[in-house]
Design a protein around this motif. Structure first.
Motif, PDB file in Angstrom:
ATOM      1  N   LEU A  23      -2.112   1.778  -3.659  1.00 25.54           N
ATOM      2  CA  LEU A  23      -3.128   1.904  -4.702  1.00 25.54           C
ATOM      3  C   LEU A  23      -2.510   1.835  -6.092  1.00 25.54           C
ATOM      4  O   LEU A  23      -3.196   1.713  -7.082  1.00 25.54           O
ATOM      5  CB  LEU A  23      -3.869   3.232  -4.554  1.00 25.54           C
ATOM      6  N   ARG A  64       0.970  -3.429  -0.129  1.00 35.55           N
ATOM      7  CA  ARG A  64       0.493  -2.969  -1.425  1.00 35.55           C
ATOM      8  C   ARG A  64      -0.153  -1.597  -1.295  1.00 35.55           C
ATOM      9  O   ARG A  64      -0.779  -1.286  -0.295  1.00 35.55           O
ATOM     10  CB  ARG A  64      -0.462  -3.986  -2.012  1.00 35.55           C
ATOM     11  N   GLU A  79      -7.956 -10.468  -6.917  1.00 36.59           N
ATOM     12  CA  GLU A  79      -8.684  -9.254  -6.549  1.00 36.59           C
ATOM     13  C   GLU A  79      -9.311  -8.615  -7.776  1.00 36.59           C
ATOM     14  O   GLU A  79     -10.439  -8.147  -7.737  1.00 36.59           O
ATOM     15  CB  GLU A  79      -7.733  -8.262  -5.894  1.00 36.59           C
ATOM     16  N   SER A 102     -10.521   4.928   6.375  1.00 33.52           N
ATOM     17  CA  SER A 102      -9.495   4.994   7.425  1.00 33.52           C
ATOM     18  C   SER A 102      -9.050   6.433   7.692  1.00 33.52           C
ATOM     19  O   SER A 102      -8.507   6.732   8.739  1.00 33.52           O
ATOM     20  CB  SER A 102      -8.298   4.115   7.069  1.00 33.52           C
ATOM     21  N   LYS A 126      -0.546   2.612   9.283  1.00 35.99           N
ATOM     22  CA  LYS A 126       0.001   3.675   8.428  1.00 35.99           C
ATOM     23  C   LYS A 126       0.920   4.588   9.213  1.00 35.99           C
ATOM     24  O   LYS A 126       1.945   5.012   8.714  1.00 35.99           O
ATOM     25  CB  LYS A 126      -1.157   4.510   7.884  1.00 35.99           C
ATOM     26  N   ARG A 166     -14.280   3.110  -8.020  1.00 30.57           N
ATOM     27  CA  ARG A 166     -13.013   2.609  -7.506  1.00 30.57           C
ATOM     28  C   ARG A 166     -12.937   2.817  -5.992  1.00 30.57           C
ATOM     29  O   ARG A 166     -12.342   2.011  -5.269  1.00 30.57           O
ATOM     30  CB  ARG A 166     -11.865   3.332  -8.223  1.00 30.57           C
ATOM     31  N   ARG A 199     -13.276  -8.011  -8.238  1.00 28.02           N
ATOM     32  CA  ARG A 199     -13.830  -6.666  -8.426  1.00 28.02           C
ATOM     33  C   ARG A 199     -14.611  -6.582  -9.732  1.00 28.02           C
ATOM     34  O   ARG A 199     -15.638  -5.933  -9.817  1.00 28.02           O
ATOM     35  CB  ARG A 199     -12.706  -5.619  -8.412  1.00 28.02           C
ATOM     36  N   LEU A 210     -11.969   0.236  -2.773  1.00 24.75           N
ATOM     37  CA  LEU A 210     -10.902   0.527  -1.811  1.00 24.75           C
ATOM     38  C   LEU A 210     -11.441   1.321  -0.628  1.00 24.75           C
ATOM     39  O   LEU A 210     -10.762   2.175  -0.060  1.00 24.75           O
ATOM     40  CB  LEU A 210      -9.791   1.324  -2.516  1.00 24.75           C
ATOM     41  N   GLN A 237      -6.025  -0.152  10.624  1.00 27.67           N
ATOM     42  CA  GLN A 237      -5.465   0.207   9.333  1.00 27.67           C
ATOM     43  C   GLN A 237      -4.754   1.565   9.414  1.00 27.67           C
ATOM     44  O   GLN A 237      -3.662   1.747   8.899  1.00 27.67           O
ATOM     45  CB  GLN A 237      -6.609   0.283   8.315  1.00 27.67           C
ATOM     46  N   ALA A 282      -1.111 -12.119  -5.154  1.00 26.62           N
ATOM     47  CA  ALA A 282      -0.902 -10.727  -5.534  1.00 26.62           C
ATOM     48  C   ALA A 282       0.587 -10.439  -5.650  1.00 26.62           C
ATOM     49  O   ALA A 282       1.018  -9.630  -6.444  1.00 26.62           O
ATOM     50  CB  ALA A 282      -1.533  -9.809  -4.504  1.00 26.62           C
ATOM     51  N   LYS A 283       1.370 -11.114  -4.838  1.00 25.58           N
ATOM     52  CA  LYS A 283       2.810 -10.872  -4.873  1.00 25.58           C
ATOM     53  C   LYS A 283       3.497 -11.778  -5.892  1.00 25.58           C
ATOM     54  O   LYS A 283       4.703 -11.948  -5.863  1.00 25.58           O
ATOM     55  CB  LYS A 283       3.383 -11.054  -3.475  1.00 25.58           C
ATOM     56  N   LYS A 308      10.093  -6.558  -1.194  1.00 20.41           N
ATOM     57  CA  LYS A 308       8.796  -6.815  -1.786  1.00 20.41           C
ATOM     58  C   LYS A 308       7.850  -7.445  -0.770  1.00 20.41           C
ATOM     59  O   LYS A 308       6.667  -7.158  -0.744  1.00 20.41           O
ATOM     60  CB  LYS A 308       8.980  -7.760  -2.975  1.00 20.41           C
ATOM     61  N   ASP A 309       8.412  -8.289   0.078  1.00 24.14           N
ATOM     62  CA  ASP A 309       7.580  -8.903   1.115  1.00 24.14           C
ATOM     63  C   ASP A 309       7.234  -7.929   2.231  1.00 24.14           C
ATOM     64  O   ASP A 309       6.247  -8.106   2.926  1.00 24.14           O
ATOM     65  CB  ASP A 309       8.306 -10.112   1.727  1.00 24.14           C
ATOM     66  N   GLU A 310       8.074  -6.947   2.414  1.00 25.13           N
ATOM     67  CA  GLU A 310       7.890  -6.039   3.548  1.00 25.13           C
ATOM     68  C   GLU A 310       6.968  -4.867   3.223  1.00 25.13           C
ATOM     69  O   GLU A 310       6.309  -4.338   4.101  1.00 25.13           O
ATOM     70  CB  GLU A 310       9.253  -5.476   3.989  1.00 25.13           C
ATOM     71  N   ILE A 311       6.987  -4.441   1.984  1.00 21.41           N
ATOM     72  CA  ILE A 311       6.221  -3.243   1.641  1.00 21.41           C
ATOM     73  C   ILE A 311       4.775  -3.624   1.312  1.00 21.41           C
ATOM     74  O   ILE A 311       4.532  -4.457   0.454  1.00 21.41           O
ATOM     75  CB  ILE A 311       6.879  -2.503   0.461  1.00 21.41           C
ATOM     76  N   LYS A 361       2.594  -5.257  -6.508  1.00 27.14           N
ATOM     77  CA  LYS A 361       1.418  -4.979  -7.330  1.00 27.14           C
ATOM     78  C   LYS A 361       0.460  -4.018  -6.637  1.00 27.14           C
ATOM     79  O   LYS A 361       0.429  -3.935  -5.411  1.00 27.14           O
ATOM     80  CB  LYS A 361       0.685  -6.280  -7.631  1.00 27.14           C
ATOM     81  N   ALA A 362      -0.328  -3.353  -7.437  1.00 28.87           N
ATOM     82  CA  ALA A 362      -1.285  -2.392  -6.882  1.00 28.87           C
ATOM     83  C   ALA A 362      -2.408  -3.127  -6.158  1.00 28.87           C
ATOM     84  O   ALA A 362      -2.779  -4.231  -6.523  1.00 28.87           O
ATOM     85  CB  ALA A 362      -1.867  -1.547  -7.993  1.00 28.87           C
ATOM     86  N   MET A 363      -2.914  -2.464  -5.141  1.00 32.62           N
ATOM     87  CA  MET A 363      -4.044  -3.049  -4.422  1.00 32.62           C
ATOM     88  C   MET A 363      -5.322  -2.748  -5.184  1.00 32.62           C
ATOM     89  O   MET A 363      -5.577  -1.633  -5.592  1.00 32.62           O
ATOM     90  CB  MET A 363      -4.107  -2.423  -3.043  1.00 32.62           C
ATOM     91  N   ARG A 364      -6.110  -3.768  -5.392  1.00 28.32           N
ATOM     92  CA  ARG A 364      -7.328  -3.575  -6.161  1.00 28.32           C
ATOM     93  C   ARG A 364      -8.570  -3.620  -5.287  1.00 28.32           C
ATOM     94  O   ARG A 364      -9.634  -3.187  -5.678  1.00 28.32           O
ATOM     95  CB  ARG A 364      -7.431  -4.646  -7.260  1.00 28.32           C
TER      96      ARG A 364
END
Lengths: 381, 602
Positions: free
Chosen positions: B528, B526, A223, A378, B577, A368, A227, A372, B573, A212-213, B521-524, B548-551
């Protein structure tokens, strides 16, 4: 008083699958025998099932409940019927793996009153099955399925999995077609989750994130691909007459799994066996996961907790949101006598973001939102 | 006993790890001041932190009685000096309070960069310096070679230097005899007006500030009205005394030549600055002692409570720390990203780390630290000059005529094999080569001028790793020089994050920006939606990465009736946050702010 559900855990399997983190393991005959003995005692124990209690669903899960002798299963069901009143129309399910059932076994199950069987098919592709560490091959599924039909099972489920290493849209679509081709009453579609402590963890952990990264890790479908398989799968299943009623569950009308619905609707259920969970109103506990302790200790119940009305309400919302039907928060507030205004802001945000949708008085996950769902849920814990 | 002839005021100078503190312990032991039971491993290093890091943070002192071979008893005042370049000024004041110094050199390692720096500092203060060779019982000890080295490099007579092992108590008598013999006795005028040098001060909640001082001339006793000549503070003395090991021992009077303390119900250590001169308010001395400097912060960073609600606690903790640490500066500031916090000034990076650790350990605070920076001078086109400590306050580029940054002169001692890689490192850090001389066949002394902002991050670490630990380093502030500096901004999802901005030389801006983006980029986690991470200079984007966005984020799995397990996953989770900072609609973990401090680690 509503009818209760009963869950019986059989923690044995032929061999551990590469992705499995459930409480199950291969075992010798002696241990199986001792376990059945303890299980019967637990069920018989007056403190577990109060007299006059009616039960309308029994679920024998695992592990692989078809691994022990059918006679053991028969004795367990007999004990349950002795300890409480099982309604005439009760749904009595057993999980089985292709390759572990025989005509004879199936007949004994039927005789004992089992009327629903759930096969851990997972895939109809032999390469995938091998990779997963399953003991069966694609052909075994159809054979067992037909045998179950012949034995008189009119309610059969097939478990399938998406997100498998190397799985493509095409392979998934074939698996789905073959499953539909057998015409079961119920189909569950689970996503592979790489869990710690499994063989897959060592192989694939972090793969998702790496890719993903922008990394090159390509062992698991992305992903997006996963999906897409789920969404296309739901469409295909709908066409074939299987409506989605929960995140992972699809059924022909009237064949929704009564037992699992109890979990999501927070109805009462009793769990027997190693690591089994019970929920009675606001009281909850879980049996020990330690086999030695289970077999030897007097008190095997752990993690007893009494939930506040607010906690019950919170759970009712996030569990209920698993269902396509969704939840009516106002109704739940009345039912539990708790205030849900603390969730108003979150609900608005989720509606704005299009992850929740309104269905009459109910709110439910959007398509969607289902992808998610953890994020949505959460906000309700 | 108050005869100045019988007093010896001295200190020990050494490179780190050469055994200074151990020798101090042995001296205290030998002079019979403490029983073994009372003897903690390192008596002089009182603070836990000091013990763990093996360094001395604050100067301290101890007075011992030694019966020498000549049959007379001598008062030996040992003043312990901090061993780190951050505290150079404190070191210089402690040295000024002494008349002689023991130079400890490791018999195996020989002279190191700090050895030289400290010896020169001691010689600058006209101290009588004599060497001792420590760790002679090590298999790798080469005392003869080290003796030659001391004579060749420093020019100190070393042939009769005591050969000792502080660790095993070998040769300590010899050292004590040398102190008596070689360190000159003080020669103050006890009848002149009081003139005493402050070399440290600590805050005690009962007695107020306790001033550590060396009496040059005159006397002081209970009731004396004293005046601090630089700060102007006046107070009446309530107690004077000398230093036991780890305790204050009151006495009647302190007079010329002695080392001791005074307490005068002073509330703030800022009134008793290190280097200031204590005199009598009613009969002041003609002029103050030379060398007083106002403490100046060299390194600044923002300190923020990880939990915004802890702001008052942080404020409280900083107030308490400054009671004892006059060199710690702080003022409130606000950051869009981090909320309410403080801009803090430190003597150097070690000082910063020590303060940070004390806040976290002693005050149980969870901190977010912004990238440390130095003080830049910004010359505006309208003629104003700003001393910039927070990158966010940099004026618009159109208003800036030019900027200056602090430059240090650095000495690096390194074995032959690593000269190349160390020179390379200095070049990368914009160093200006000055000279190189071989101090022996296998070792060289490199002299460079380096911008301070290039060494405050991780220069020590880089030095160590590139020399496999064989390089030693020391530096001192030199001057401000004009430099092409720019402010590097980080934009997350198009929003500038003030707490991540920093000043950098324009030549390194691209490289630093690129690495920042990669790190972030590694720290943040993902979200929506897709999150661009950009590095920009003057509004122009120079590097970019994308989260990238989380899918997919769903428990599409059967956990049966085990609701507790499901709930725990969701709670985790949610907790995750909570620990995030919200920038626009992006949640950034605290660790992201810290990770950029370690850009060069791989």
């Amino acid at each position: 008083m509503k009818n209760k559900g009963i869950y019986v855990h059989i923690p044995f399997c032929v061999r551990k699958c590469a992705y499995c983190d459930f409480l199950s393991f291969p075992a010798g005959d002696e241990l199986k025998k001792a376990y059945t003995g303890r299980l019967l005692k637990e069920i018989a124990d007056g403190s577990a099932v109060s007299e006059g209690q009616t039960v309308d669903s029994i679920f024998i899960g695992g592990g692989t409940p078809s691994v022990p002798e059918a006679a053991d299963i028969v004795r367990i069901l007999e004990q349950i019927k002795k300890s409480c009143i099982v309604t005439a129309d009760a749904e009595i399910s057993i999980e089985a793996n292709p390759g572990t059932v025989t005509e004879e076994k199936l007949a004994l199950y039927r005789e004992a009153g089992i009327n629903r069987i759930s096969f851990g098919a997972q895939s109809f592709n032999d390469d995938e099955l091998k990779l997963l560490g399953r003991i069966h091959r694609s052909g075994d599924i159809s054979e067992c399925f037909e045998a179950a039909r012949r034995a008189g099972f009119e309610n059969i489920n097939l478990d399938l999995m998406t997100g498998l290493p190397g799985q493509t849209k095409e392979v998934w679509s074939e698996t789905l077609d073959k499953a539909i081709g057998l015409s079961p009453e119920h189909i569950s579609v689970y996503s592979l989750i790489i869990e710690e402590g499994t063989a897959f963890y060592g192989r694939y952990h972090g793969a998702d994130d790496i890719r993903a990264k922008g990394g090159t890790q390509s062992l698991l479908p992305s992903e997006e691909e996963e999906r897409l398989m789920v969404v296309r799968g739901a469409e295909r299943l709908a066409e074939a007459g299987y409506a989605q009623y929960e995140i992972s569950n699809y059924a022909r009308e009237g064949y929704e799994c009564r037992h699992n619905l109890k979990y999501w609707l927070r109805e009462d259920y009793l769990g027997f066996g190693l690591g089994a969970a019970s929920c009675l109103g606001n009281f909850r506990y879980k049996n020990t996961s330690d086999m030695k302790e289970y077999l030897e200790a007097e008190d095997i119940r752990k993690d007893r907790e009494y939930l506040t009305a607010e906690e019950e309400l919170s759970e009712a919302i996030f569990l209920g949101l698993r269902l396509n039907l969704g939840v009516d928060i106002k109704e739940l507030e009345k039912e539990y006598g708790a205030d849900a205004s603390c969730y108003l802001e979150w609900t608005e945000k989720m509606l704005d973001e299009g992850l929740l949708i309104k269905k009459g008085e109910n709110i439910a996950l959007s398509g969607r939102g289902r992808d998610l769902a953890n994020y949505v849920w959460s906000g309700y814990v | 006993m108050n005869d100045q002839e019988r007093i010896r005021n001295f200190c020990i100078v050494a490179h780190i790890d050469h055994g200074k503190s151990t020798l101090a312990d042995r001296i205290i032991e030998k002079t019979g001041l403490l029983t073994e039971r009372e003897m903690q491993e390192q008596v002089l290093d009182n603070m836990d932190l000091e013990r763990e890091r093996g360094i001395t943070i604050k100067a301290q002192a101890v007075r011992t009685i030694y019966k020498a071979k000549d049959g007379k008893e001598y008062i030996l005042n040992l003043i312990d000096t901090p061993g780190h370049v951050d505290f150079n000024y404190e070191v210089s004041r402690a040295l000024a309070a002494c008349d002689g110094a023991i130079l400890v050199v490791d018999a195996a390692q020989g002279i190191e960069a700090q050895t030289l720096a400290n010896v020169y500092l001691a010689l600058d203060h006209d101290l009588e310096v004599f060497p001792v060779i420590n760790k002679i019982d090590l298999p790798s000890a080469e005392p003869e070679r080290v003796k030659d080295e001391i004579e060749d490099v420093i020019g100190l007579e070393a042939q009769d230097a005591p050969l000792i092992s502080a660790k095993n108590g070998i040769g300590i008598e010899e050292v004590l005899e040398a102190v008596v013999e070689k360190v000159p006795a003080p020669k103050g005028d006890a009848d002149a007006p009081l003139k005493a040098l402050i070399f440290d001060s600590v805050y005690d909640s009962y007695k107020g500030v306790i001033v550590f001082m060396r009496i040059m001339d005159g006397k002081v006793r209970k009731g004396t009205r004293v005046k601090m000549m630089a700060t102007g503070a006046v107070a009446e003395v309530v107690e004077v005394g000398w230093f036991g090991a780890g305790q204050f021992i009151p006495c009647e009077e302190l007079s010329a030549g002695m080392v001791g303390y005074l307490a005068a119900s002073i509330k703030n250590v800022k009134d008793t600055a290190v280097g200031d001169t204590v005199t009598e308010a009613d009969r002041p001395c003609a002029e103050a002692l030379p060398g007083y400097k106002k403490v100046q912060s060299m390194v600044y960073c923002g300190l923020y409570p990880a939990d915004g609600a802890k702001y008052p606690d942080l404020k409280d903790a900083l107030e308490k720390l400054t009671l004892n640490d006059a060199s710690l500066f702080y003022e409130p500031e606000t950051s869009v990203a981090l909320g309410f916090g403080f801009r803090c000034g430190f003597l150097g990076l070690l000082h910063l780390e020590v303060v940070q650790e004390r806040l976290e350990r002693e005050y149980d605070l969870d901190l977010v630290t912004t990238a440390p920076g130095v003080v830049y001078k910004v010359y505006k086109t309208n003629g104003d000059v700003i001393e910039l400590t927070n990158p966010s306050n940099l004026p618009d580029p159109s208003e800036i005529d030019h900027m200056e940054e602090p430059i240090v002169s650095a000495e690096i001692m390194v074995t032959k094999d690593f000269i190349g890689s160390i020179m390379e490192l200095c070049q990368e850090r914009r160093g200006r080569y000055l000279s190189m001389e071989y101090i022996e066949a296998n070792r060289a002394l490199l002299k460079y001028e380096l911008p301070l902002n290039e060494i405050i991050y991780d220069f020590f670490d880089a030095l160590k790793s590139r020399s496999k630990g064989y390089a030693s380093f020391d530096y001192e502030m030199k001057a401000y020089e004009t430099s092409k500096l720019v402010k590097l901004d980080i934009l997350i999802n198009k929003e500038e994050v003030d707490a991540l901005s920093f000043i950098v030389h324009s030549d390194s801006a691209y490289e630093r920006g690129r690495r920042m983006c990669e790190r972030l980029k590694d720290e943040i986690p993902r979200h929506l939606f897709e999150i661009p991470i950009q590095a920009a200079v003057g509004g122009k984007v120079i590097a970019r990465e994308t989260v990238k966005a989380m899918r997919k984020d769903v428990l599409a799995k059967c956990y049966g009736g085990d609701i507790t397990r499901k709930k725990k996953l969701l709670e985790k989770q949610k907790e995750g946050k909570k620990r995030m900072r919200q920038i626009g609609n992006v949640e950034i973990p605290q660790s992201a702010f810290m990770s950029v401090l370690k850009l060069d680690e791989e």
